[in-house]
Design an enzyme around this catalytic site. Structure first.
Site, short mmCIF file in Angstrom:
data_model
loop_
_atom_site.label_atom_id
_atom_site.label_comp_id
_atom_site.label_asym_id
_atom_site.label_seq_id
_atom_site.Cartn_x
_atom_site.Cartn_y
_atom_site.Cartn_z
CB CYS A 1 -0.83 -0.03 1.24
SG CYS A 1 -1.93 -1.38 1.54
NE ARG B 1 4.31 1.70 -1.70
CZ ARG B 1 5.64 1.12 -1.21
NH1 ARG B 1 6.65 1.53 -1.87
NH2 ARG B 1 5.54 0.42 -0.24
CD1 TRP C 1 -2.63 -4.99 -4.13
CD2 TRP C 1 -2.31 -6.20 -2.48
NE1 TRP C 1 -2.29 -6.17 -4.53
CE2 TRP C 1 -2.31 -7.09 -3.45
CE3 TRP C 1 -2.31 -7.09 -1.17
CZ2 TRP C 1 -2.14 -8.60 -3.50
CZ3 TRP C 1 -1.91 -8.19 -1.10
CH2 TRP C 1 -2.01 -9.01 -2.24
CG ASN D 1 1.59 1.06 3.74
OD1 ASN D 1 0.25 1.36 3.51
ND2 ASN D 1 2.57 1.67 3.20
N GLY D 2 1.15 -2.87 6.11
CA GLY D 2 1.62 -3.90 6.83
C GLY D 2 0.60 -4.87 7.27
CD GLU E 1 10.95 -12.24 -15.30
OE1 GLU E 1 10.67 -10.96 -15.36
OE2 GLU E 1 11.01 -12.84 -14.44
CG HIS F 1 10.08 -36.56 -17.90
ND1 HIS F 1 10.09 -37.95 -17.39
CD2 HIS F 1 11.00 -36.06 -18.68
CE1 HIS F 1 11.30 -38.15 -17.80
NE2 HIS F 1 11.92 -37.37 -18.75
CE LYS G 1 8.39 -2.25 -9.76
NZ LYS G 1 8.53 -3.13 -10.98
#
Length: 615
Positions: free
Chosen positions: A2, A27, A77, A102-103, A487, A510, A610
């Site tokens: 966030c 973010r 977020w 945040n957290g 990637e 496989h 992000k």
């Protein structure tokens, strides 16, 4: 994940809060909000679900403008509670305390139950509300705002970066951090807080980076900082080299596109002052690097997401060229098992932000397991938690990366890891001066080779249209190209929402070959190396199952084009180090243009952030 921005200023704070939120939106977001103290010292709040533009529309639709000189704002977020206006920050307790956070507060249910018994009413599903109520509870007992925050945070388990304002203390913001980044911006017309310096670049380039456990009292003309024990501390004011223009799209349509095309310069900047006379300057990793590198017997890399893929590429280089055992693990898994860490191990963390929670915790766990451990952080952020915790630091100099899907951060990490491999190899006596010179000269050629690869954008853009209605894709590679295939698959799924997987081409029989039919596109990477002939046989196996194939090749690989197979030469005569970096470029372009063809939000893909600063 966030974003936080706030300030105490002599001007209307609302425009700055909105500007900061827009700059922090990369973010991660699912809602946003702001709150200011009016002239009458009452809270005026606005919250909206979705992008920051929705919050701006909310504000414009109001009959009365939200105006004040002190305020805090947040992009959320979701962790606890679905995306909704009620769960959006800021949160308020009894019209006295307001908080952005945040957290994650891990013991919030325990605190919530206590606070309900105390008579507090909860209006959201978030863990953040317990922070506001905890601070208000301490104020009810007679503590000042800063004292209330100091007492409240001692009851929190988990991580937090918080900004707090109170109608009873209209001249200050309290900022506190533990496990989540937070900084203070210093300017002539006020002082500010933010989770990322980019939020404040239009106002200042002078910042104080709060350290773990710090609590700061931020006023118009004064900043006072206390450590977790309540002792006054001095933190240096640092001048940022970032400029506001660096976080604009310029002439590009998206930040991701801009950052793909910035890679030649980002690599030049990363190499600058790190190589001289065809040799790597090992002291660029730190003044004790030579001593540490000579003493190590193995390397342990811990990282997440794109950085993990970079680590996998480096494993091939380090073991093949530098002759040092190298292990690579996903940080979120590493921290929860009981690994064996031998003496003389170099623990390497990779993180664009330097704040990736799982990677940070993996390093802390490793230090507890073996306190003789030496650590190196490769990051794009000078003032980050990982750089402060590590013995050695190497900055990638990629510049700000706004697009959620990492591009230039990845390739500059690969360049950094190549320099690391070369430094260790020569100091251990496994890389000769001639080999080192060849490696350095190859790295110098990378910007030009990337520019050549970027010339394929028009052709790749046309090919991307064939993916518009696809639901899955398969990426194949061998050796280092398997990690590059991983990637490529990650990029495609991140921004186009197409399910994509990567496999070593030798693993087809496989299991994965059962998936291949005319509806499953296959993307293969074909460098001109010792595994080329085996890869060509694998491609024949795929072709015989009716798949449509896209092959990116070295011009000297000469993969024979067949029906439903498109072969695109990228460049020629690539070496073991340059090949993975160059073949990354067309995969980035492919994912970008596929996402555009599917009308996806390239820079802000759904559900992603992000910087992952929570577990």
């Amino acid at each position: 994940m966030c974003g936080i921005v706030g300030g105490v200023t002599d001007q209307n704070i609302t425009p700055l809060l909105l500007e900061g939120l827009n700059r922090l939106e990369y973010r991660g977001y699912d809602s946003s909000g702001l709150i200011v103290l009016s002239k009458q010292n009452s809270f005026e709040r606005a919250r909206s679900v979705g992008k920051v533009s929705n919050l701006e529309m909310n504000l414009k639709s109001r009959s009365k403008e939200i105006n004040g000189k002190i305020g805090i704002a947040h992009t959320r977020w979701a962790t606890h509670g679905e995306p909704s206006s009620l769960n959006a920050h800021p949160h308020i307790s009894k019209n006295t305390v307001s908080v952005v956070h945040n957290g994650i507060i891990e013991n919030y249910l325990e605190l919530k139950n206590i606070q309900i018994k105390q008579g507090y009413e909860f209006k959201s599903e978030t863990d953040t509300e317990v922070i506001a109520h905890s601070i208000d509870s301490e104020m009810q007992l007679g503590s000042s705002l800063v004292e209330s925050v100091q007492k409240a945070v001692k009851s929190f388990e988990g991580s937090y970066g918080i900004g707090v304002i109170s109608s009873k203390y209209p001249d200050q913001i309290i900022a506190a951090r533990k496990g989540s980044p937070l900084l203070i911006g210093i300017s002539e017309n006020g002082n500010y807080i933010a989770s990322d310096q980019m939020a404040l670049l239009s106002k200042t380039n002078k910042f104080i980076f709060l350290e773990e456990g710090d609590i700061a009292e931020v006023k118009l003309d004064k900043v006072t900082i206390y450590d977790l024990d309540g002792k006054l501390v001095n933190r240096p004011v640092q001048k940022s080299k970032l400029k506001a223009g660096q976080v604009d799209k310029g002439n590009f349509n998206h930040f991701m596109q801009k950052e793909i095309f910035e890679q030649p310069q980002a690599i030049r900047d990363t190499l600058e002052s790190r190589i001289t006379n065809d040799s790597v300057i090992s002291s660029s990793f730190g003044h004790k690097a030579d001593e540490i590198f000579r003493s190590i017997d193995q390397i342990q890399i811990a990282a997440c997401g794109t950085s993990y893929n970079a680590g996998l590429v480096a494993k091939y280089w380090i073991e093949d060229i530098a002759k040092i055992p190298c292990h690579v693990e996903i940080a979120s898994e590493y921290r929860y098992r009981r690994p064996i860490l031998l003496d003389n191990t170099l623990f390497v963390t990779l993180s664009q932000s330097g704040e990736t929670a799982d990677t940070l915790e993996a390093l802390k766990a490793a230090k507890k397991i073996n306190n003789t451990l030496k650590s190196l952080c490769i990051s794009n952020s000078a003032e980050s938690s990982l750089t402060r915790l590590s013995d050695l630091t190497f900055l990638t100099h990629a510049g700000p990366e706004i697009g959620v899907a990492s591009t230039k951060a990845f390739t500059t990490q690969l360049v950094s890891l190549a320099l690391l491999m070369c430094s260790i190899g020569k100091l251990k006596g496994y890389i000769s001066r001639r080999q080192e010179s060849e490696i350095v000269n190859g790295l110098k050629k990378l910007p030009g080779l990337i520019n050549e690869a970027l010339l394929q954008e028009t052709q790749i853009k046309q090919l991307a249209k064939s993916f518009t209605n696809k639901n899955s894709a398969l990426f194949l590679g061998r050796g280092t190209m398997y990690a590059i295939a991983m990637e490529g698959a990650l990029k495609l799924k991140e921004i186009s929402y197409i399910h994509a997987e990567a496999y070593p081409a030798g693993e087809l029989k496989h299991g994965p070959i059962a998936l291949i039919d005319k509806n499953m596109p296959v993307i293969a990477i074909a460098p001109n190396d010792e595994l080329l002939e085996k890869l060509k046989s694998n491609l024949q196996e795929v072709k015989s199952r009716g798949s449509k194939m896209l092959v990116f090749e070295d011009e000297n690989s000469k993969v024979q084009s067949m029906d439903s197979m498109k072969v695109i030469p990228i460049t020629s005569n690539l070496g073991r180090i340059s090949a993975p970096i160059i073949f990354t470029i067309p995969l980035q372009l492919l994912s970008y243009h596929v996402a555009l063809s599917r009308e996806a939000d390239v820079d802000k893909p759904r559900n992603l952030a992000k910087s992952v600063t929570v577990e």
